[in-house]
Structures are given as structure tokens and as C-alpha cells.
Write a protein that holds these residues in place. Structure first.
Motif, PDB file in Angstrom:
ATOM      1  N   GLY A  50       0.810  -1.213   0.000  1.00 44.87           N
ATOM      2  CA  GLY A  50       0.000   0.000   0.000  1.00 44.87           C
ATOM      3  C   GLY A  50       0.840   1.258   0.000  1.00 44.87           C
ATOM      4  O   GLY A  50       0.514   2.239  -0.676  1.00 44.87           O
ATOM      5  N   LEU A  51       1.939   1.247   0.743  1.00 43.56           N
ATOM      6  CA  LEU A  51       2.810   2.418   0.811  1.00 43.56           C
ATOM      7  C   LEU A  51       3.414   2.725  -0.554  1.00 43.56           C
ATOM      8  O   LEU A  51       3.491   3.891  -0.966  1.00 43.56           O
ATOM      9  CB  LEU A  51       3.905   2.186   1.847  1.00 43.56           C
ATOM     10  N   ALA A  52       3.837   1.695  -1.273  1.00 46.18           N
ATOM     11  CA  ALA A  52       4.402   1.906  -2.611  1.00 46.18           C
ATOM     12  C   ALA A  52       3.374   2.542  -3.543  1.00 46.18           C
ATOM     13  O   ALA A  52       3.693   3.450  -4.324  1.00 46.18           O
ATOM     14  CB  ALA A  52       4.893   0.581  -3.184  1.00 46.18           C
ATOM     15  N   VAL A  53       2.126   2.087  -3.445  1.00 48.51           N
ATOM     16  CA  VAL A  53       1.068   2.645  -4.288  1.00 48.51           C
ATOM     17  C   VAL A  53       0.783   4.101  -3.907  1.00 48.51           C
ATOM     18  O   VAL A  53       0.663   4.972  -4.783  1.00 48.51           O
ATOM     19  CB  VAL A  53      -0.222   1.804  -4.161  1.00 48.51           C
ATOM     20  N   LEU A  54       0.691   4.381  -2.614  1.00 48.21           N
ATOM     21  CA  LEU A  54       0.384   5.741  -2.167  1.00 48.21           C
ATOM     22  C   LEU A  54       1.465   6.733  -2.584  1.00 48.21           C
ATOM     23  O   LEU A  54       1.159   7.861  -2.991  1.00 48.21           O
ATOM     24  CB  LEU A  54       0.203   5.766  -0.649  1.00 48.21           C
ATOM     25  N   ILE A  55       2.721   6.337  -2.487  1.00 50.06           N
ATOM     26  CA  ILE A  55       3.807   7.233  -2.896  1.00 50.06           C
ATOM     27  C   ILE A  55       3.763   7.472  -4.398  1.00 50.06           C
ATOM     28  O   ILE A  55       4.001   8.590  -4.876  1.00 50.06           O
ATOM     29  CB  ILE A  55       5.174   6.661  -2.467  1.00 50.06           C
TER      30      ILE A  55
END
Length: 221
Positions: A50-55
Motif C-alpha cells: 500500500g505504501l508503494a502505491v500511495l507514494i
């Protein structure tokens, strides 16, 4: 991007991050049948992905700091005006709390909670220093040489740090404070929060100083 749009991006991105962290923790805990390793694995994979997508989504808008420690470092590097940095931190904090409440609502839990999960002691604090130090050198290194890889690198680092740190790598003051408002698998007791915050800020500033020395004279991508 205008400042209001950047602030909304920081608030929304941090809210979604906390919804991911808390929500996947609750889901993992419910499905693991008492096996904490399986619960943590589910929490880890969801958070890193999720963090990779949000960034990737919010990076072009606000830089996708989603983390007061990151905003502090860029302010100290004079790449973010002090007033803007303070507004970023306020947006991140508000978004983090909203994300926790959203996760509670999704899983039919009381919205207002306080964690009783102690994460105390020197080892936990040092773990947060290491986790935040590693996160900032990941960000500063990729931003300089491989900016297109930053989202992936940060997601992979956090996925790894969940497992190699005793604290499970909060590495984020806004996340830390917000998780104290959730008495779930991913929570942290309010009494443990000050030690985490001190370690995170110290780790971030140390990483900035190390990378400034190490990268001096190199050419950015």
C-alpha cells in the motif's frame, strides 16, 4: 500544485496509510487464529504494498512525505519552507487520526479507543532509531539517484523493516501517535509514544547528516 492541493494529498495519503496499517492488522489478527507471525505477515505485506502505491499516486502532487520525520528533514535541507513543513505535519497528523477511525468503522469497532499495548524499553526505542534512519537513507538515496524507484524502494524497505526491527518499524511520528488511538494488533500504548517519537526524530536527523556527507559532490539524477 497549489499548497491546498498538496496539503490534501498529504492528509489523504496519510489517512489511507493508517487505514491500511490498522485495517490489515485487524484482518490479520482475526484470520491468523492466534498465530502472531501470520498476523504480522499479513500486516507487513499489506503495508509495504500500500505504501508503494500511495507514494506513486501522491508523489507528483506533494512529494508524498506522509511522515513528519520526512518533512522535517526536507525542511532542514531547505527544500521545503518551514511554514509549509508545519502545514504538512498538521495535515499528516489529521489524516493519520482519520485513517485510524476509518479502519475502526470498516471493522465495526468502537471509533474512539486507546491502546494498551506496551512497546517500551531501550531495545524498542533503538529499533525505531534504526528503522527511521534506514527509511530516510532509502528516501534520500533514491530521490538523488533513482527518483523513479523511490515508491518501490520505500515499500520494500518498510516490508523488510517490519521483520528486522523489534518495534516492527513505525518509523513515522504521525503513524505512532495515531496508532496509540487503536487498541488493536497494530496499536501502541500512549506511554510508549514519547520514546518512539524521540528515537524517530533522532534517526531521521542522523540519516540526513550521514547522507549529506556521503553524497557531497555527487551529481543527482
Amino acid at each position: 500544485m497549489t499548497l491546498p492541493r498538496r496539503l490534501v494529498a498529504e492528509a489523504l495519503g496519510t489517512a489511507l496509510l493508517l487505514a491500511i496499517v490498522i485495517g490489515s492488522g485487524v484482518m490479520g489478527d482475526r484470520l491468523a487464529g492466534g498465530n502472531d507471525a501470520i498476523a504480522l505477515l499479513g500486516n507487513t505485506l499489506s503495508t509495504g504494498a500500500g505504501l508503494a502505491v500511495l507514494i506513486t499516486i501522491f508523489g507528483p502532487v506533494s512529494g508524498a512525505h506522509l511522515n513528519p520525520a520526512v518533512s522535517l528533514v526536507f525542511a532542514l535541507k531547505r527544500e521545503l519552507p518551514p511554514v509549509t513543513a508545519l502545514l504538512y505535519v498538521a495535515a499528516q497528523a489529521a489524516g493519520a487520526v482519520a485513517g485510524v477511525w476509518a479502519a475502526h468503522l470498516m471493522f465495526d469497532l468502537p471509533v474512539l479507543q486507546e491502546s494498551i499495548k506496551l512497546r517500551a524499553g531501550p531495545a524498542q526505542a533503538f529499533s525505531e532509531f534504526v528503522a527511521t534512519f534506514g527509511l530516510l537513507i532509502t528516501i534520500l538515496g533514491t530521490v538523488r539517484f533513482r527518483p523513479d524507484y523511490t515508491a518501490t524502494a520505500v515499500g520494500l524497505y518498510i516490508t523488510s523493516a517490519y521483520w528486522f526491527t523489534a518495534s516492527t518499524s513505525f518509523a513515522n511520528p504521525a503513524v505512532t501517535v495515531a496508532r496509540s488511538l487503536s487498541d488493536t494488533f497494530a496499536g501502541i500504548a500512549p506511554s510508549s509514544v514519547p520514546f518512539f517519537l524521540g528515537a524517530q526524530i533522532t534517526g531521521a536527523i542522523t540519516a540526513m547528516l550521514v547522507m549529506q556527507w556521503m553524497l557531497r559532490g555527487t551529481r543527482p539524477a
